[in-house]
Design a protein around this motif. Structure first.
Motif, PDB file in Angstrom:
ATOM      1  N   GLY A 193      87.102 -36.918-100.521  1.00 35.55           N
ATOM      2  CA  GLY A 193      87.898 -35.972-101.282  1.00 35.55           C
ATOM      3  C   GLY A 193      88.454 -36.664-102.517  1.00 35.55           C
ATOM      4  O   GLY A 193      88.418 -37.892-102.632  1.00 35.55           O
ATOM      5  N   TYR A 194      88.961 -35.881-103.432  1.00 35.96           N
ATOM      6  CA  TYR A 194      89.502 -36.436-104.671  1.00 35.96           C
ATOM      7  C   TYR A 194      90.620 -37.437-104.387  1.00 35.96           C
ATOM      8  O   TYR A 194      90.618 -38.547-104.912  1.00 35.96           O
ATOM      9  CB  TYR A 194      90.020 -35.315-105.591  1.00 35.96           C
ATOM     10  CG  TYR A 194      90.745 -35.868-106.787  1.00 35.96           C
ATOM     11  CD1 TYR A 194      90.036 -36.391-107.862  1.00 35.96           C
ATOM     12  CD2 TYR A 194      92.130 -35.906-106.825  1.00 35.96           C
ATOM     13  CE1 TYR A 194      90.690 -36.930-108.951  1.00 35.96           C
ATOM     14  CE2 TYR A 194      92.792 -36.444-107.912  1.00 35.96           C
ATOM     15  CZ  TYR A 194      92.082 -36.947-108.971  1.00 35.96           C
ATOM     16  OH  TYR A 194      92.727 -37.493-110.045  1.00 35.96           O
ATOM     17  N   GLU A 195      91.562 -37.040-103.547  1.00 32.12           N
ATOM     18  CA  GLU A 195      92.715 -37.908-103.279  1.00 32.12           C
ATOM     19  C   GLU A 195      92.301 -39.211-102.616  1.00 32.12           C
ATOM     20  O   GLU A 195      92.833 -40.272-102.936  1.00 32.12           O
ATOM     21  CB  GLU A 195      93.758 -37.175-102.432  1.00 32.12           C
ATOM     22  CG  GLU A 195      94.502 -36.092-103.185  1.00 32.12           C
ATOM     23  CD  GLU A 195      93.724 -34.781-103.301  1.00 32.12           C
ATOM     24  OE1 GLU A 195      92.629 -34.652-102.677  1.00 32.12           O
ATOM     25  OE2 GLU A 195      94.191 -33.884-104.026  1.00 32.12           O
ATOM     26  N   GLN A 196      91.328 -39.136-101.705  1.00 33.78           N
ATOM     27  CA  GLN A 196      90.840 -40.350-101.047  1.00 33.78           C
ATOM     28  C   GLN A 196      90.207 -41.291-102.064  1.00 33.78           C
ATOM     29  O   GLN A 196      90.476 -42.495-102.053  1.00 33.78           O
ATOM     30  CB  GLN A 196      89.806 -40.011 -99.975  1.00 33.78           C
ATOM     31  CG  GLN A 196      90.350 -39.287 -98.776  1.00 33.78           C
ATOM     32  CD  GLN A 196      89.223 -38.807 -97.887  1.00 33.78           C
ATOM     33  OE1 GLN A 196      88.325 -38.095 -98.340  1.00 33.78           O
ATOM     34  NE2 GLN A 196      89.273 -39.191 -96.628  1.00 33.78           N
ATOM     35  N   ARG A 204      90.635 -41.334-105.322  1.00 32.24           N
ATOM     36  CA  ARG A 204      91.657 -41.796-106.261  1.00 32.24           C
ATOM     37  C   ARG A 204      92.479 -42.937-105.659  1.00 32.24           C
ATOM     38  O   ARG A 204      92.707 -43.964-106.305  1.00 32.24           O
ATOM     39  CB  ARG A 204      92.575 -40.635-106.648  1.00 32.24           C
ATOM     40  CG  ARG A 204      93.669 -41.032-107.641  1.00 32.24           C
ATOM     41  CD  ARG A 204      94.849 -40.090-107.594  1.00 32.24           C
ATOM     42  NE  ARG A 204      95.410 -40.084-106.240  1.00 32.24           N
ATOM     43  CZ  ARG A 204      96.008 -39.037-105.711  1.00 32.24           C
ATOM     44  NH1 ARG A 204      96.099 -37.902-106.362  1.00 32.24           N
ATOM     45  NH2 ARG A 204      96.507 -39.103-104.490  1.00 32.24           N
ATOM     46  N   ASP A 205      92.901 -42.761-104.408  1.00 35.34           N
ATOM     47  CA  ASP A 205      93.714 -43.789-103.761  1.00 35.34           C
ATOM     48  C   ASP A 205      92.945 -45.093-103.584  1.00 35.34           C
ATOM     49  O   ASP A 205      93.493 -46.184-103.784  1.00 35.34           O
ATOM     50  CB  ASP A 205      94.233 -43.294-102.411  1.00 35.34           C
ATOM     51  CG  ASP A 205      95.269 -42.183-102.554  1.00 35.34           C
ATOM     52  OD1 ASP A 205      95.776 -41.963-103.684  1.00 35.34           O
ATOM     53  OD2 ASP A 205      95.570 -41.521-101.539  1.00 35.34           O
ATOM     54  N   GLU A 206      91.675 -44.983-103.195  1.00 32.30           N
ATOM     55  CA  GLU A 206      90.864 -46.193-103.044  1.00 32.30           C
ATOM     56  C   GLU A 206      90.642 -46.855-104.403  1.00 32.30           C
ATOM     57  O   GLU A 206      90.677 -48.082-104.514  1.00 32.30           O
ATOM     58  CB  GLU A 206      89.527 -45.882-102.380  1.00 32.30           C
ATOM     59  CG  GLU A 206      88.756 -47.154-102.043  1.00 32.30           C
ATOM     60  CD  GLU A 206      87.437 -46.895-101.328  1.00 32.30           C
ATOM     61  OE1 GLU A 206      86.602 -47.831-101.334  1.00 32.30           O
ATOM     62  OE2 GLU A 206      87.219 -45.807-100.767  1.00 32.30           O
ATOM     63  N   CYS A 259      85.689 -39.141-108.592  1.00 37.08           N
ATOM     64  CA  CYS A 259      86.860 -38.465-109.152  1.00 37.08           C
ATOM     65  C   CYS A 259      86.460 -37.567-110.322  1.00 37.08           C
ATOM     66  O   CYS A 259      86.928 -36.430-110.423  1.00 37.08           O
ATOM     67  CB  CYS A 259      87.907 -39.481-109.602  1.00 37.08           C
ATOM     68  SG  CYS A 259      88.713 -40.355-108.240  1.00 37.08           S
ATOM     69  N   TRP A 280      84.887 -34.345-109.097  1.00 36.86           N
ATOM     70  CA  TRP A 280      85.897 -33.427-108.579  1.00 36.86           C
ATOM     71  C   TRP A 280      86.647 -32.746-109.719  1.00 36.86           C
ATOM     72  O   TRP A 280      86.878 -31.529-109.685  1.00 36.86           O
ATOM     73  CB  TRP A 280      86.890 -34.164-107.684  1.00 36.86           C
ATOM     74  CG  TRP A 280      86.438 -34.272-106.264  1.00 36.86           C
ATOM     75  CD1 TRP A 280      85.941 -35.384-105.637  1.00 36.86           C
ATOM     76  CD2 TRP A 280      86.432 -33.245-105.281  1.00 36.86           C
ATOM     77  NE1 TRP A 280      85.632 -35.102-104.337  1.00 36.86           N
ATOM     78  CE2 TRP A 280      85.929 -33.794-104.087  1.00 36.86           C
ATOM     79  CE3 TRP A 280      86.812 -31.918-105.299  1.00 36.86           C
ATOM     80  CZ2 TRP A 280      85.799 -33.046-102.926  1.00 36.86           C
ATOM     81  CZ3 TRP A 280      86.688 -31.163-104.134  1.00 36.86           C
ATOM     82  CH2 TRP A 280      86.185 -31.737-102.968  1.00 36.86           C
TER      83      TRP A 280
END
Length: 75
Positions: free
Chosen positions: A15-18, A20-22, A54, A57
């Motif tokens: 997912g986008y958040e995953q 982005r966080d990585e 990212c 997305w």
């Protein structure tokens, strides 16, 4: 090449958040230094892959917004 193909197929499920966080973690590790050249290159490559995820997305979200805004009579 198989490793890259496996990573690419795994990235598609992120997912986008995953992603982005990585990516944030990868950047922090690169900025902190203390890694070997090989480790730094691997981190850089991973960061590039995550940035692409990212970007996909965000482009998809932009296309959905554009389509919604283009619908006549919808406000």
């Amino acid at each position: 090449m198989a490793k890259t193909d496996e990573a690419a197929s795994g990235d598609a499920a992120l997912g986008y958040e995953q992603a982005r966080d990585e990516l944030i973690d990868v950047v922090r590790r690169l900025e902190a230094g203390g890694t070997t050249l090989e480790e730094s290159l691997a981190l850089w490559e991973r960061g590039e892959e995550l940035a692409k995820v990212c970007r996909r997305w965000l482009e998809g979200a932009r296309a959905r917004l554009d389509a919604a805004l283009a619908e006549p009579g919808e406000s």
